[in-house]
Design a protein around this motif. Structure first.
Motif, PDB file in Angstrom:
ATOM      1  N   ASP A  23       0.836  -1.208   0.000  1.00 48.68           N
ATOM      2  CA  ASP A  23       0.000   0.000   0.000  1.00 48.68           C
ATOM      3  C   ASP A  23       0.866   1.250   0.000  1.00 48.68           C
ATOM      4  OD1 ASP A  23      -2.104  -1.719   0.139  1.00 48.68           O
ATOM      5  OD2 ASP A  23      -2.811  -1.094   2.116  1.00 48.68           O
ATOM      6  N   GLU A  24       1.850   1.272   0.890  1.00 47.17           N
ATOM      7  CA  GLU A  24       2.712   2.445   1.012  1.00 47.17           C
ATOM      8  C   GLU A  24       3.531   2.666  -0.254  1.00 47.17           C
ATOM      9  OE1 GLU A  24       4.968   1.612   4.494  1.00 47.17           O
ATOM     10  OE2 GLU A  24       3.356   2.192   5.878  1.00 47.17           O
ATOM     11  N   ALA A  25       4.007   1.582  -0.862  1.00 52.07           N
ATOM     12  CA  ALA A  25       4.791   1.708  -2.084  1.00 52.07           C
ATOM     13  C   ALA A  25       3.951   2.280  -3.226  1.00 52.07           C
ATOM     14  CB  ALA A  25       5.357   0.342  -2.485  1.00 52.07           C
ATOM     15  N   ILE A  26       2.701   1.864  -3.305  1.00 50.99           N
ATOM     16  CA  ILE A  26       1.807   2.347  -4.368  1.00 50.99           C
ATOM     17  C   ILE A  26       1.489   3.822  -4.162  1.00 50.99           C
ATOM     18  CG2 ILE A  26      -0.513   2.119  -5.332  1.00 50.99           C
ATOM     19  CD1 ILE A  26      -0.257  -0.936  -4.585  1.00 50.99           C
ATOM     20  N   VAL A  27       1.165   4.202  -2.926  1.00 53.56           N
ATOM     21  CA  VAL A  27       0.874   5.607  -2.628  1.00 53.56           C
ATOM     22  C   VAL A  27       2.095   6.477  -2.882  1.00 53.56           C
ATOM     23  CG1 VAL A  27       0.367   7.228  -0.749  1.00 53.56           C
ATOM     24  CG2 VAL A  27      -1.025   5.168  -1.032  1.00 53.56           C
ATOM     25  N   ARG A  62      -6.742  -3.250  -4.443  1.00 55.15           N
ATOM     26  CA  ARG A  62      -6.814  -2.289  -3.345  1.00 55.15           C
ATOM     27  C   ARG A  62      -7.702  -1.086  -3.659  1.00 55.15           C
ATOM     28  NH1 ARG A  62      -2.521  -5.350  -2.972  1.00 55.15           N
ATOM     29  NH2 ARG A  62      -1.312  -5.479  -1.031  1.00 55.15           N
ATOM     30  N   TRP A  63      -7.694  -0.638  -4.892  1.00 54.73           N
ATOM     31  CA  TRP A  63      -8.475   0.524  -5.303  1.00 54.73           C
ATOM     32  C   TRP A  63      -9.256   0.184  -6.561  1.00 54.73           C
ATOM     33  CZ3 TRP A  63      -3.409   1.005  -3.509  1.00 54.73           C
ATOM     34  CH2 TRP A  63      -3.242   1.791  -2.351  1.00 54.73           C
ATOM     35  N   PRO A  64     -10.507   0.653  -6.675  1.00 48.50           N
ATOM     36  CA  PRO A  64     -11.313   0.347  -7.856  1.00 48.50           C
ATOM     37  C   PRO A  64     -10.814   1.029  -9.125  1.00 48.50           C
ATOM     38  CG  PRO A  64     -12.477   1.857  -6.403  1.00 48.50           C
ATOM     39  CD  PRO A  64     -11.276   1.391  -5.656  1.00 48.50           C
ATOM     40  N   GLY A  65      -9.988   2.074  -8.973  1.00 47.27           N
ATOM     41  CA  GLY A  65      -9.477   2.774 -10.137  1.00 47.27           C
ATOM     42  C   GLY A  65      -8.499   3.857  -9.732  1.00 47.27           C
ATOM     43  N   LYS A  66      -7.978   4.563 -10.736  1.00 47.89           N
ATOM     44  CA  LYS A  66      -6.962   5.588 -10.497  1.00 47.89           C
ATOM     45  C   LYS A  66      -7.483   6.717  -9.610  1.00 47.89           C
ATOM     46  CE  LYS A  66      -5.965   8.788 -13.553  1.00 47.89           C
ATOM     47  NZ  LYS A  66      -5.461   9.485 -14.765  1.00 47.89           N
ATOM     48  N   ASP A  67      -8.727   7.108  -9.810  1.00 50.40           N
ATOM     49  CA  ASP A  67      -9.252   8.251  -9.060  1.00 50.40           C
ATOM     50  C   ASP A  67      -9.311   7.970  -7.564  1.00 50.40           C
ATOM     51  OD1 ASP A  67      -9.535   9.624 -11.431  1.00 50.40           O
ATOM     52  OD2 ASP A  67     -11.617   9.012 -11.717  1.00 50.40           O
ATOM     53  N   ALA A  68      -9.743   6.761  -7.201  1.00 45.44           N
ATOM     54  CA  ALA A  68      -9.801   6.396  -5.780  1.00 45.44           C
ATOM     55  C   ALA A  68      -8.399   6.344  -5.183  1.00 45.44           C
ATOM     56  CB  ALA A  68     -10.497   5.047  -5.615  1.00 45.44           C
ATOM     57  N   LEU A  69      -7.445   5.832  -5.947  1.00 50.72           N
ATOM     58  CA  LEU A  69      -6.056   5.796  -5.482  1.00 50.72           C
ATOM     59  C   LEU A  69      -5.522   7.210  -5.279  1.00 50.72           C
ATOM     60  CD1 LEU A  69      -3.241   4.710  -4.930  1.00 50.72           C
ATOM     61  CD2 LEU A  69      -2.976   4.285  -7.383  1.00 50.72           C
ATOM     62  N   LEU A  70      -5.795   8.102  -6.214  1.00 48.29           N
ATOM     63  CA  LEU A  70      -5.344   9.489  -6.093  1.00 48.29           C
ATOM     64  C   LEU A  70      -5.920  10.151  -4.851  1.00 48.29           C
ATOM     65  CD1 LEU A  70      -5.550  10.744  -9.774  1.00 48.29           C
ATOM     66  CD2 LEU A  70      -3.515  10.784  -8.329  1.00 48.29           C
TER      67      LEU A  70
END
Length: 202
Positions: A23-27, A62-70
Motif C-alpha cells: 500500500d505504502e509503495a503504491i501511494v 486495493r483501489w477500484p481505479g486511479k481516481d480512488a487511489l489518487l
C-alpha cells in the motif's frame, strides 16, 4: 474524478490480509510521479505499478481505479485536522491557522501547483479536493461558532468569509513564499490577532 471511492469506503473481500508495505509503495509511487510533473490526466495505473514494483492487479485489488487511489494518496499529504483544546477561541484558531499549508512531506510544494488547475477545470476533481480539506474547514467552523455562542465574536459574523481571511495569508506565504524573510512561526498569531480584532464583540 470518475470514481472517488477510497479504500476507506470500499468493502473488503475475505482472504489474505493486505500488505501495508505494498500500500505504502503504491501511494508513494503515485505521489512521486505527481511531484515529478505528471498531470492527473496523464498519470496511469501502468506507470504507478512500474514505479511501485507491483503488478497492476495488486493496485486494482486495493483501489477500484486511479481516481480512488489518487484520493487516498492526496489524503496522506494533508493528514488529519489538529485537535483543538476547546478552551480558547484564539488559541484554537492559532493552532488551526498554523496547520494551513503545513506538510511534513516535501513533495507537497511540487504537487499542489499541478493540482490547482485540475481542480479548477473539473467538478469531479473539485469534489475530491473538497473531501480532503473539509475536515479542517469543519474544525475551524466549529471554533468560530463556539466564539459566537459564547458571545466572544459578533453574532452577524460571516463564518465562510472569516475562514478565508484566516487561511489565505498562510497559504500565500507557505505556497508562494510571499515574504521569504518572514518568520513563519509567529505568523499564525499575527493573522489571528489581526482578524479577531475586527470580529470581537465591543
Amino acid at each position: 474524478m470518475s470514481d472517488m471511492t477510497s479504500t476507506a469506503d470500499a468493502p473488503r473481500s475475505p482472504g489474505r490480509p493486505r500488505s501495508t508495505r505494498a500500500d505504502e509503495a503504491i501511494v508513494d509511487a503515485t505521489l512521486d510521479l505527481l511531484a515529478e510533473g505528471s498531470t492527473i490526466e496523464s498519470l496511469s495505473i501502468e506507470a504507478i505499478a512500474a514505479r511501485a514494483g507491483v503488478g497492476k492487479a495488486t493496485i486494482y485489488r486495493r483501489w477500484p481505479g486511479k481516481d480512488a487511489l489518487l484520493l487516498d494518496a492526496l489524503r496522506t499529504l494533508k493528514g488529519p485536522a489538529p485537535r483543538t483544546a476547546g478552551r480558547s477561541v484564539r488559541d484554537d484558531l492559532v493552532l488551526l491557522v498554523g496547520a494551513v499549508g503545513q506538510h511534513a512531506d516535501p513533495r507537497v510544494r511540487k504537487i499542489m501547483p499541478c493540482l490547482v488547475p485540475e481542480v479548477s477545470r473539473s467538478s469531479a476533481h473539485r469534489q475530491a479536493y473538497e473531501a480532503i480539506v473539509e475536515p479542517r474547514r469543519a474544525a475551524m467552523r466549529e471554533v468560530l461558532r463556539r466564539g459566537i455562542d459564547r458571545g466572544e465574536l459578533r453574532a452577524d459574523l460571516d463564518i465562510e468569509v472569516t475562514m478565508s481571511l484566516l487561511t489565505a495569508p498562510m497559504l500565500t506565504q507557505r505556497m508562494l513564499r510571499w515574504h521569504p524573510e518572514r518568520d513563519e512561526r509567529m505568523l499564525p498569531e499575527r493573522i489571528v490577532d489581526t482578524v479577531l480584532d475586527g470580529l470581537r464583540v465591543r
